[in-house]
Design a protein around this motif. Structure first.
Motif, mmCIF file in Angstrom:
data_model
loop_
_atom_site.group_PDB
_atom_site.id
_atom_site.type_symbol
_atom_site.label_atom_id
_atom_site.label_comp_id
_atom_site.label_asym_id
_atom_site.label_seq_id
_atom_site.Cartn_x
_atom_site.Cartn_y
_atom_site.Cartn_z
ATOM 1 N N ARG A 86 0.829 -1.218 0.000
ATOM 2 C CA ARG A 86 0.000 0.000 0.000
ATOM 3 C C ARG A 86 0.859 1.262 0.000
ATOM 4 N NH1 ARG A 86 -4.854 -1.785 4.095
ATOM 5 N NH2 ARG A 86 -6.070 -2.902 2.536
ATOM 6 N N LEU A 87 1.960 1.208 0.744
ATOM 7 C CA LEU A 87 2.876 2.348 0.774
ATOM 8 C C LEU A 87 3.713 2.429 -0.494
ATOM 9 C CD1 LEU A 87 4.179 2.070 4.451
ATOM 10 C CD2 LEU A 87 2.662 3.831 3.529
ATOM 11 N N ASP A 88 3.789 1.316 -1.211
ATOM 12 C CA ASP A 88 4.646 1.193 -2.389
ATOM 13 C C ASP A 88 6.074 1.616 -2.048
ATOM 14 O OD1 ASP A 88 5.048 0.392 -5.035
ATOM 15 O OD2 ASP A 88 4.794 2.438 -5.794
ATOM 16 N N SER A 89 6.523 1.151 -0.878
ATOM 17 C CA SER A 89 7.835 1.523 -0.366
ATOM 18 C C SER A 89 8.861 0.428 -0.649
ATOM 19 C CB SER A 89 7.752 1.745 1.154
ATOM 20 O OG SER A 89 9.028 1.815 1.724
ATOM 21 N N VAL A 90 9.839 0.753 -1.493
ATOM 22 C CA VAL A 90 10.901 -0.193 -1.807
ATOM 23 C C VAL A 90 11.668 -0.550 -0.531
ATOM 24 C CG1 VAL A 90 13.019 -0.545 -3.143
ATOM 25 C CG2 VAL A 90 11.096 0.650 -4.149
ATOM 26 N N PHE A 91 11.909 0.428 0.311
ATOM 27 C CA PHE A 91 12.626 0.171 1.561
ATOM 28 C C PHE A 91 11.847 -0.819 2.422
ATOM 29 C CE2 PHE A 91 13.212 1.012 6.070
ATOM 30 C CZ PHE A 91 14.565 0.747 6.198
ATOM 31 N N TYR A 92 10.559 -0.595 2.576
ATOM 32 C CA TYR A 92 9.724 -1.471 3.404
ATOM 33 C C TYR A 92 9.656 -2.874 2.793
ATOM 34 C CZ TYR A 92 5.916 -2.378 6.764
ATOM 35 O OH TYR A 92 5.130 -2.857 7.785
ATOM 36 N N MET A 93 9.514 -2.951 1.468
ATOM 37 C CA MET A 93 9.454 -4.255 0.808
ATOM 38 C C MET A 93 10.769 -5.012 0.995
ATOM 39 S SD MET A 93 7.296 -3.663 -2.695
ATOM 40 C CE MET A 93 7.293 -1.913 -3.016
ATOM 41 N N ALA A 94 11.881 -4.300 0.908
ATOM 42 C CA ALA A 94 13.188 -4.948 1.086
ATOM 43 C C ALA A 94 13.362 -5.432 2.517
ATOM 44 C CB ALA A 94 14.312 -3.978 0.714
ATOM 45 N N ALA A 95 12.821 -4.691 3.472
ATOM 46 C CA ALA A 95 13.007 -5.016 4.886
ATOM 47 C C ALA A 95 12.076 -6.128 5.385
ATOM 48 C CB ALA A 95 12.808 -3.759 5.737
ATOM 49 N N LEU A 96 11.056 -6.475 4.595
ATOM 50 C CA LEU A 96 10.138 -7.535 5.017
ATOM 51 C C LEU A 96 10.928 -8.800 5.357
ATOM 52 C CD1 LEU A 96 7.315 -7.125 2.360
ATOM 53 C CD2 LEU A 96 7.088 -6.714 4.825
#
Length: 120
Positions: A86-96
């Motif tokens: 939802r945030l479309d955050s590359v950083f957040y996706m990488a940190a999952l």
């Protein structure tokens, strides 16, 4: 679905995620292709978001506490991935799947969870 089948499906998800992460790191290192990097990490998040679908396949023969553990953890993985999407955050996706104190080469949270299930 019996526990060994759940573990097998989770292992396949973990393998797909590792492959996507490696591909994402490669496109970033090779030619700094941010678009491809984003797309690969988005695929990772989509796999994690879909992981909660396994809940529907849990069989009644699994112990109630084990069913709860599976629902809680799979739901947690899915919820975090949905937020990243939802945030479309590359950083957040990488940190999952990676805690703050993660050390390179160590297992991620999904792999640790799979090991826990495998030990039951």
């Amino acid at each position: 679905m019996p526990l060994p089948s759940v573990i097998q499906k989770l292992r396949e998800c973990a393998r797909q995620i590792k492959r996507l992460e490696a591909d994402a790191a490669a496109v970033l290192a090779d030619n700094y292709d941010l678009g491809s990097y984003h797309d690969l990490l988005k695929q990772k998040a989509e796999i994690l978001h879909g992981i909660s679908d396994l809940e529907q396949d849990l069989t009644a023969d699994l112990d109630i506490d084990l069913q709860k553990l599976l629902r809680d953890r799979l739901g947690g993985f899915s919820h975090a991935a949905l937020k990243a999407l939802r945030l479309d955050s590359v950083f957040y996706m990488a940190a999952l799947l990676y805690p703050e104190n993660y050390q390179p080469g160590a297992k991620n949270d999904l792999e640790i969870f799979i090991d826990t299930l495998d030990g039951l």
